[in-house]
Scaffold this active site. Structure first.
Site, PDB file in Angstrom:
ATOM      1  N   TYR A 161      -1.933  -2.666   1.058  1.00 49.30           N
ATOM      2  CA  TYR A 161      -2.100  -3.655  -0.003  1.00 49.30           C
ATOM      3  C   TYR A 161      -0.912  -4.603   0.024  1.00 49.30           C
ATOM      4  CZ  TYR A 161      -5.375  -0.186  -1.890  1.00 49.30           C
ATOM      5  OH  TYR A 161      -6.413   0.699  -2.053  1.00 49.30           O
ATOM      6  N   HIS A 173      -7.834  -4.824  -3.700  1.00 48.78           N
ATOM      7  CA  HIS A 173      -8.347  -4.321  -2.428  1.00 48.78           C
ATOM      8  C   HIS A 173      -7.287  -4.407  -1.343  1.00 48.78           C
ATOM      9  CE1 HIS A 173     -12.356  -3.854  -3.940  1.00 48.78           C
ATOM     10  NE2 HIS A 173     -12.315  -5.063  -4.446  1.00 48.78           N
ATOM     11  N   LYS A 229     -11.280  -6.240   6.179  1.00 47.14           N
ATOM     12  CA  LYS A 229      -9.842  -6.071   6.368  1.00 47.14           C
ATOM     13  C   LYS A 229      -9.461  -6.503   7.783  1.00 47.14           C
ATOM     14  CE  LYS A 229     -10.163  -1.965   3.463  1.00 47.14           C
ATOM     15  NZ  LYS A 229     -10.173  -2.679   2.191  1.00 47.14           N
TER      16      LYS A 229
END
Lengths: 335, 335
Positions: free
Chosen positions: B276, B282, B313
């Site tokens: 993070y 998220h 991601k």
């Protein structure tokens, strides 16, 4: 309620029997109750029992010197908090149906607790799952990560049912180029109808090594390199030189084709095959071929399962035994 | 246009120079043009050149005896079909900006062609990417699977910028239980504000091995096992006994924390850390720690990238050198 710890085991006296009778804790021993470490820790943390000289931290620190007790405690606690009665053994827990408990009802899951780093030995997991299935129990892996977060996986042995067989293909010649094979067929040929090959241009279809060997093996394709005829055995030999996994991938490919499934490369999903059943637009399984004695860290399997589920497919490993392929599915579940 | 093949190289005469001038094919040699195998195959398949005694299949079969030519031909063809001018070299292709070509414009990408099974050696890829970046080119891996399908990955070296540092933590004592550490702090403590630990109950926070060592290393946490004080070095020693990857994971963890990022276990995504930046809900990156000399088959990296992208991601590998961590990102791109 008072309990005693002798340095190894926590026991309750006769009043402890209510813990067993009402909620399935412990095992009866003489007139009292013997608690497994996970049970003792749980009851102590919940304030249900008290032990002279031991608070929760101290008891946990003692038990923590035994391998796996901390992680197995977190699984035990999670299962209890979800309302299940749990008994220790055979590996590592038996979980009862909701509302049922030892002596009154039957167990539903056999739960094995492992850490994210533990290696999964496929042949031994297959044996354990078989044993559980023979006793009509579901086999569940509870994995514990470095932050003690839990993930549950149901493990199932699968035998993909036979689908409609493929039609018979016309005899044809192919030219080997590198690892692939060129055949000359017009678009929409019977080969493409059965999802063989990728189109190179209007005249040429390119067959992958697995497709080549499968088609040559069933006798419809004869192959040449530089005008010289080459046998299927030679081709397998060539492929193995640059790919140590080739043979067990081939066995899984052939098995799936014989069952009427369509395996295509699974590279984009990071696995050996994506597999279609019938002419469906989307593949339904990812299948990774592994050797009989393969082992893999759980974190690697976790990655596979997460990926497969994110694209709405089942994750199967095809374990190649001399007697055939044993498919084993890992599916993440919520208990 | 006529071309000649001497068993090794395809050449055109003076009329071939228009191929170079108009579309960047080949390299000038004397009064004629020398074609790379991929160029010759492409022009032959397109009917732009003719070679006595050689049709496309036959020429491909000859070149296919050289390693990697077939796969590299498919990449060349794909790039050409997308409208790019392509030259061979330095590794394996230089791709020009759209509308530009050799002699008239500059190249945009360096493209390395590999098969899905090829191992990626991180240290050598890092060197190649560095070279490309120094020449202001993007470095792209073109991977070719068993069915000759192509996937392109851009590879970038990353240095995560420093974020706001974490506040100073109060000094505290911890009890080691197994691999984790219990500290006694009320809910919403400063530790949780900085995303350390997972809550065990209202009194206890459980720190992971990385969190424990990081906090002990910056001096805010003193640790004991069974009343005995334990040093950070002892703790690292203990952790390494059951986890051969521990040390390089720890180095990446510490580096990310020092930069102000929050690494948490990435187990559910099958990687070492989800990371993070700041207090965002998220995680934005998956980071996998690897040793300096690590190598990994491309299909394994493909699985990681696909998974990371499916959960929105970035996929980074943290390569642990003695001088620090080199982060390297693999991102699937469409050319």
């Amino acid at each position: 309620m008072k309990a005693a710890f002798d340095g190894t085991t926590v026991r309750c006296g006769q009043d402890g029997l209510t813990l067993y009778d009402q909620a399935g804790f412990g095992r009866k021993e003489g007139n009292g109750l013997k608690l497994a470490p996970q049970e003792a820790l749980y009851l102590l943390q919940r304030g249900k029992i008290k032990i002279d000289d031991y608070d929760f931290d101290k008891l946990l620190a003692v038990f923590a010197e035994q391998p796996n007790i901390v992680r197995s405690y977190f699984v035990y606690r999670d299962l209890r908090e979800r309302g299940y009665a749990v008994q220790t053994g055979p590996h590592d827990f038996r979980v009862f149906k909701r509302g049922q408990r030892p002596g009154k009802g039957e167990s539903l899951y056999f739960i094995r607790v492992i850490s994210e780093r533990d290696p999964i030995q496929f042949s031994s997991i297959i044996k354990e799952v078989n044993t559980a299935h023979n006793m009509r129990k579901q086999y569940v892996l509870a994995t514990v990560d470095d932050e003690n977060e839990l993930t549950y996986y149901e493990i199932k042995l699968q035998t993909p049912p036979h689908l409609e067989p493929f039609p018979i293909f016309p005899s044809i010649n192919g030219t080997i180029v590198g690892k692939s094979t060129i055949i000359h067929v017009p678009p929409k040929s019977q080969f493409e109808e059965a999802w063989f090959g990728s189109r190179l241009d209007d005249n040429r279809l390119l067959l992958s090594p697995f497709e080549t060997i499968y088609l040559a093996g069933i006798g419809d394709l004869s192959l040449k390199i530089d005008m010289r005829i080459i046998s299927v055995e030679d081709l397998i030999q060539r492929a193995q030189e640059t790919d140590t996994e080739f043979l067990h991938k081939l066995k899984v490919y052939e098995d799936l084709r014989k069952r009427g499934y369509i395996p295509k490369t699974g590279y984009k999903f990071g696995h050996h095959f994506r597999v279609y059943s019938g002419q469906k637009p989307h593949s339904e399984m990812l299948v990774h071929a592994i050797e009989e004695n393969a082992e893999m860290p759980m974190i690697t399997i976790s990655r596979s399962v997460r990926l497969a589920h994110s694209v709405k497919k089942k994750m199967l490993f095809g374990c190649v035994y001399s007697t055939g392929i044993q498919y084993i599915e890992f599916a993440r579940i919520k208990l």
